[in-house]
Design a protein around this motif. Structure first.
Motif, PDB file in Angstrom:
ATOM      1  N   GLY B  21      -6.602  30.102  70.413  1.00  0.00           N
ATOM      2  CA  GLY B  21      -7.719  30.392  69.526  1.00  0.00           C
ATOM      3  C   GLY B  21      -7.349  30.248  68.064  1.00  0.00           C
ATOM      4  O   GLY B  21      -8.054  29.604  67.290  1.00  0.00           O
ATOM      5  N   LEU B  25      -9.550  27.061  66.851  1.00  0.00           N
ATOM      6  CA  LEU B  25     -10.881  27.414  66.368  1.00  0.00           C
ATOM      7  C   LEU B  25     -11.005  27.133  64.871  1.00  0.00           C
ATOM      8  O   LEU B  25     -10.004  27.008  64.159  1.00  0.00           O
ATOM      9  CB  LEU B  25     -11.171  28.885  66.645  1.00  0.00           C
ATOM     10  CG  LEU B  25     -11.279  29.267  68.127  1.00  0.00           C
ATOM     11  CD1 LEU B  25     -11.422  30.773  68.265  1.00  0.00           C
ATOM     12  CD2 LEU B  25     -12.460  28.563  68.762  1.00  0.00           C
ATOM     13  N   ARG B  30     -13.297  34.208  64.038  1.00  0.00           N
ATOM     14  CA  ARG B  30     -12.796  33.962  65.397  1.00  0.00           C
ATOM     15  C   ARG B  30     -11.281  33.837  65.399  1.00  0.00           C
ATOM     16  O   ARG B  30     -10.601  34.323  66.299  1.00  0.00           O
ATOM     17  CB  ARG B  30     -13.401  32.672  65.956  1.00  0.00           C
ATOM     18  CG  ARG B  30     -14.834  32.814  66.374  1.00  0.00           C
ATOM     19  CD  ARG B  30     -15.428  31.431  66.612  1.00  0.00           C
ATOM     20  NE  ARG B  30     -16.828  31.523  66.950  1.00  0.00           N
ATOM     21  CZ  ARG B  30     -17.288  31.387  68.196  1.00  0.00           C
ATOM     22  NH1 ARG B  30     -16.456  31.149  69.177  1.00  0.00           N
ATOM     23  NH2 ARG B  30     -18.572  31.492  68.433  1.00  0.00           N
TER      24      ARG B  30
END
Lengths: 480, 105
Positions: B21, B25, B30
């Motif tokens: 992530g 991302l 996030r």
């Protein structure tokens, strides 16, 4: 050292915390004088500690009398002493520079953040277990990110965010490695793990080693994990860039060296070619980018990417004898001094010419002779010309590599020196050129502190080549 | 498979998800959450693996507590920076790491 109150190990961590907190309480832009006094005291403490280690060998201290694993064990050997001396010395000079560099309001919280950064680094150099090393690693990272962001411009915030995410991933990977090691052996003491980890180590330990190495390489900005460094180091104010390039990346390198020689000593030689190969690529790529970039501080930042590469060339050579370790640590010290000098000299040049491009230095040799001379002296050490500290480090590295038949390492080291010469002379050539814009720019004279601090650091990096024996003898007691 | 190992294996998966992530991302919030996921994974491994013979070991618990404090501090700093970035530019991503350049190089 029977007196339990006067333990340099503890005060080296407490003093910076103390003056950082006081500076924070006194408000924006305050605390510079306090910091300089504190740093001078820390330098004295580090010297006392180094003298102590040179005579009696490594020192230990159990904080508060609580034994491990609940208490915190502090350990100082020759390697820690060298790093502590370098950190206090460079930061002291940078503090004198910063006091006249920052105009009121330019970076109001520089002093507390610098104090927390120094406290984190000192704690890192002194920690004896892997989990406390994780905590200190995060302290250093968070304070460094704060310093990058403290200017408050959008570009600096973006650089700080990118730096923060990189540094968090790095320490996250390190923490995961610590968790796997604790799960495998039930201890995080660096010295105990050194005895426990053997050639028959389970897969989890290999995984731990890989994750910790990867995370720390990211924090040390070894190619190709260097992407966050140039914007963060090139975009921050000059004293901050100098702190980050000279010291902060060396802190995670120190930790890699510690793990390599300590807990992972029996596993590490099998992958030693990897850091060396990346180091060689870093030298070529960093130098090439430094030759190409058109902003002065970016040039110095990419030079850091290249110079970090040298530190990793020593790993395949560490197996036999102490020469490779000495070469690596001498390079850490020489580069720390030279790069701090170069960044603050560049900062003065940009401040006076008002132009942050490399072209902006055109004709500055007339107006800022001391600063240009400091930049050139620092360049001499980066190129590795005698009699500088950089020369001594490279000479040790090359002779060790040749003695062990690793000719390619010697070749990369020599080639990197030539590339460094290209980007250093790129700046110097312009500095000595007659400036056509010279008449329109008022001949502003910078404060003496701005010019002579850079000169002092650059001169120290040259003098290291002549007086390196104390550093080398401190490293005598360090494994392997 | 003992419960300790199950926790540790789950921790590995969570850590890997978080790592992916942070790296893949775009949205800053996030990525910050993903970093926290990484930390949780590591904590789970720390506590899970250390359970020998069913008796919990207090030392990793103390480490996790310290780790949580560090993670909170890091998250606070990241959020502050992200807010400032959003206030200055109106954007909520800084581009994939390494791709964005300074204004003039």
């Amino acid at each position: 050292m029977t007196d339990t109150f006067f333990v340099p190990l503890v005060w080296l961590i407490l003093l910076p915390l103390l003056w950082a907190t006081l500076a924070f309480m006194r408000g924006p832009d305050r605390g510079g004088r306090l910091a300089i006094a504190g740093l001078a005291a820390q330098l004295a403490l580090a010297s006392v500690l180094a003298g102590d280690i040179a005579v009696h060998g490594p020192r230990n201290h159990v904080v508060g009398g609580w034994p491990e694993p609940l208490g915190i064990a502090l350990v100082a050997d020759g390697l820690s002493a060298v790093m502590l001396l370098l950190t206090q010395g460079v930061t002291l000079v940078l503090a004198i520079y910063a006091r006249s560099y920052f105009k009121p309001g330019a970076s109001p919280w520089f002093w507390p953040l610098a104090g927390f950064l120094v406290a984190g680094m000192n704690a890192l150099f002194l920690s004896g277990d892997l989990f406390n090393l994780y905590v200190t690693l995060e302290l250093v990272g968070l304070a460094a990110v704060g310093l990058v962001a403290a200017g408050g411009t959008a570009e600096q915030i973006a650089a700080a965010l990118r730096y923060l995410l990189a540094t968090l991933v790095g320490s996250g990977a390190y923490l995961f490695g610590v968790a796997l090691l604790y799960g495998s052996y039930g201890t995080v003491s660096a010295s105990l793990l050194g005895e426990l980890v053997g050639n028959d180590a389970p897969l989890a330990v290999w995984l731990a080693g890989g994750l910790m190495l990867g995370g720390l390489l990211l924090k040390t900005a070894l190619f190709p994990l260097h992407f966050w460094l140039p914007p963060a180091h090139g975009g921050a104010p000059a004293p901050v860039s100098a702190l980050l390039s000279a010291l902060v990346v060396k802190a995670s390198f120190f930790l890699i060296l510690r793990l390599w020689l300590g807990p992972f000593a029996s596993l590490a030689p099998q992958i030693a070619w990897l850091p060396a190969l990346l180091g060689a690529s870093a030298i070529l790529w960093g130098s090439w980018m430094a030759i190409k970039t058109d902003r002065l501080k970016m040039l110095v930042a990419y030079s850091t990417v290249a110079q970090i590469g040298y530190l990793f060339l020593i790993f395949p050579l560490l197996g036999s004898g102490k020469l490779a370790l000495q070469a690596g640590v001498l390079h850490v010290v020489a580069h720390g001094l030279a790069k701090a000098a170069m960044f603050i000299a560049a900062g003065t040049l940009i401040k006076i010419s008002g132009n942050e491009r490399v072209l902006g230095v055109t004709g500055t040799a007339d107006r800022l002779p001391v600063t240009v001379f400091a930049f050139a002296l620092a360049g001499v050490s980066l190129m590795g010309l005698p009699p500088s500290g950089g020369f001594l480090a490279k000479w040790l590295l090359i002779s060790t590599a040749l003695a062990q038949g690793q000719v390619w390492i010697a070749g990369v080291a020599i080639g990197g020196g030539l590339l460094a010469a290209v980007y250093v002379f790129r700046v110097l050539r312009l500095a000595f050129r007659f400036s056509t814009a010279g008449d329109t720019i008022p001949p502003a004279r910078p404060a003496a502190q701005l010019e002579w601090t850079a000169f002092a650091l650059a001169a120290a990096s040259i003098a290291l080549g002549l007086f390196a024996m104390p550093v080398v003898s401190l490293l005598e007691g360090v494994a392997p | 498979m003992s419960s300790g190992l199950l926790y540790a294996a789950t921790g590995c998966v969570i850590f890997a998800l978080g790592l992916g992530g942070v790296m893949l991302l775009d949205h800053l919030l996030r990525r910050i959450l993903a970093f926290n996921l990484m930390g949780s994974g590591a904590f789970l491994v720390l506590v899970g693996l250390a359970q020998r013979d069913g008796t919990p070991d207090p030392v990793p618990q103390a480490m996790v507590l310290t780790g949580i404090v560090v993670a909170v501090a890091a998250t606070a700093l990241a959020l502050t920076l992200a807010r400032r970035w959003h206030a200055l530019t109106g954007r909520d991503e800084i581009g994939a790491a390494g791709k964005q350049r300074g204004p003039d190089d």
